[in-house]
Design an enzyme around this catalytic site. Structure first.
Site, PDB file in Angstrom:
ATOM      1  CD  GLU A 162      -2.866  -1.250   2.321  1.00 25.21           C
ATOM      2  OE1 GLU A 162      -4.063  -1.552   2.200  1.00 25.21           O
ATOM      3  OE2 GLU A 162      -2.316  -1.101   3.436  1.00 25.21           O
TER       4      GLU A 162
ATOM      5  CD  GLU B  18      -3.256  -7.768   3.277  1.00 23.15           C
ATOM      6  OE1 GLU B  18      -2.640  -6.744   3.623  1.00 23.15           O
ATOM      7  OE2 GLU B  18      -3.122  -8.293   2.136  1.00 23.15           O
TER       8      GLU B  18
END
Length: 264
Positions: A118, A138
Site C-alpha cells: 500500500e 490478506e
C-alpha cells in the site's frame, strides 16, 4: 509482561530530499503503532518545509522493503471502531504516504507485503530490484487491506491485475509488477537505492510548485472525466505560468543556463 517491540521510522533531510527510512530490518520492517505514529509525525514537516522538494522512501535490511503491519501489535490501535477511524487519528502509515504533497520515490527490494504494498501504491514512482516480491495475502486470512489496497492498486495496475493480486493472494514477481505498471523501473539489487536517489534528487531540482501541481494533476486524472481533466489541466498550467519560477525558466532557456528555482 510482553517484550516491547523495537523499530522506528527514521527521518533525514539530504539537501532538498527528505528520506523516510523504515528501520526494523529484523522483522522485514513490519510496522508497529509506534512506527506508524512516527511516520505520521513527519508529514507536516515534509509538506510545509519549503526546502524539501521530494521524498525518498525505503526500508533497511536485506529481506525486504516492508512486511506490512506487525499483526501482534494491532491491538494497540484500540477497539475495532477506533481502528476503523485511524485515518482521523493520523494513525495509518500508508495513508501518511498518500498525504504527502511532494513527489515520493520508493526504493523496493525483497518482500513488499500488505501495508508495504500500500505504501508503494501511495508513492508516485517505484524503483525495484529483481528480487522484489509483491504480496497482498490478506485474503488468505479472512480480510483485505484497508489503506488503499483495493483502490490504489486497482488504479495503478487495472482491475484485472489488481484482482489477481487480491483474490489469488500469491506473490507477484518484480518482472510481472513492471509489466503491470506497479513499478516504473527494474534495476540490479545493488543499484536500486542509488537509482531511486538519482530520481528523487532530479525531481528536487525542478520547480517545486510545478512539481507539486503535476503530482496533483496526475491524481486528478484518476478521478474525473477526461474532458474535465483537460480543462482543469489548462487552469493549472495557467497558474504555473504566473510563478516567478516560470519566468526564471524562460530566462534560463533564453540564456542557455540551468534555472535557479525558488519555489515562488
Amino acid at each position: 509482561m510482553a517484550t516491547p517491540l523495537t523499530g522506528q521510522v527514521d527521518f533525514e533531510v539530504h539537501g532538498k530530499v527528505a528520506h523516510l527510512i523504515l528501520n526494523r530490518p529484523e522483522k522485514i520492517n513490519a510496522m508497529t503503532v509506534t512506527m506508524d505514529e512516527q511516520m505520521n509525525s513527519y508529514i507536516y514537516e515534509i509538506n510545509n518545509n519549503l526546502e524539501i522538494r521530494s521524498v525518498l522512501l525505503y526500508g533497511k535490511g536485506e529481506k525486504g522493503f516492508c512486511a506490512g503491519s506487525d499483526l501482534t501489535d494491532l491491538g494497540e490501535y484500540g477497539s475495532n471502531w477506533e481502528y476503523r477511524n485511524r485515518f482521523d487519528r493520523n494513525l495509518d502509515y500508508a495513508r501518511a504516504i498518500w498525504l504527502i504533497k511532494k513527489p515520493v520515490v520508493a526504493s523496493l527490494h525483497g518482500w513488499v507485503i500488505g501495508g508495504g504494498l500500500e505504501m508503494a501504491c501511495a508513492s508516485d514512482i517505484c524503483v525495484a530490484s529483481p528480487d522484489a516480491k509483491f504480496l497482498a495475502g490478506e485474503i488468505r486470512w479472512g480480510w483485505h487491506g484497508g489503506s488503499g489496497q483495493t483502490q490504489l492498486l486497482s488504479h495503478r495496475v487495472g482491475p484485472g491485475n489488481a484482482s489477481l493480486f487480491l483474490l489469488h493472494g500469491e506473490p507477484v514477481l518484480a518482472a510481472d509488477a513492471l509489466r503491470m505498471g506497479l513499478i516504473q523501473e527494474l534495476v540490479p539489487r545493488e543499484e536500486v537505492l542509488n537509482r531511486a536517489i538519482v530520481i528523487a534528487e532530479s525531481i528536487a531540482e525542478k520547480a517545486p510548485i510545478a512539481a507539486q501541481m503535476t503530482k496533483h494533476m496526475v491524481r486528478i486524472s484518476q478521478s474525473i472525466p477526461l474532458e474535465t481533466g483537460l480543462l482543469y489541466e489548462n487552469d493549472s498550467f495557467a497558474y504555473c505560468m504566473t510563478t516567478e519560477d516560470a519566468a526564471e525558466g524562460q530566462r534560463a532557456f533564453a540564456e542557455k543556463r540551468k534555472p535557479e528555482f525558488k519555489g515562488r
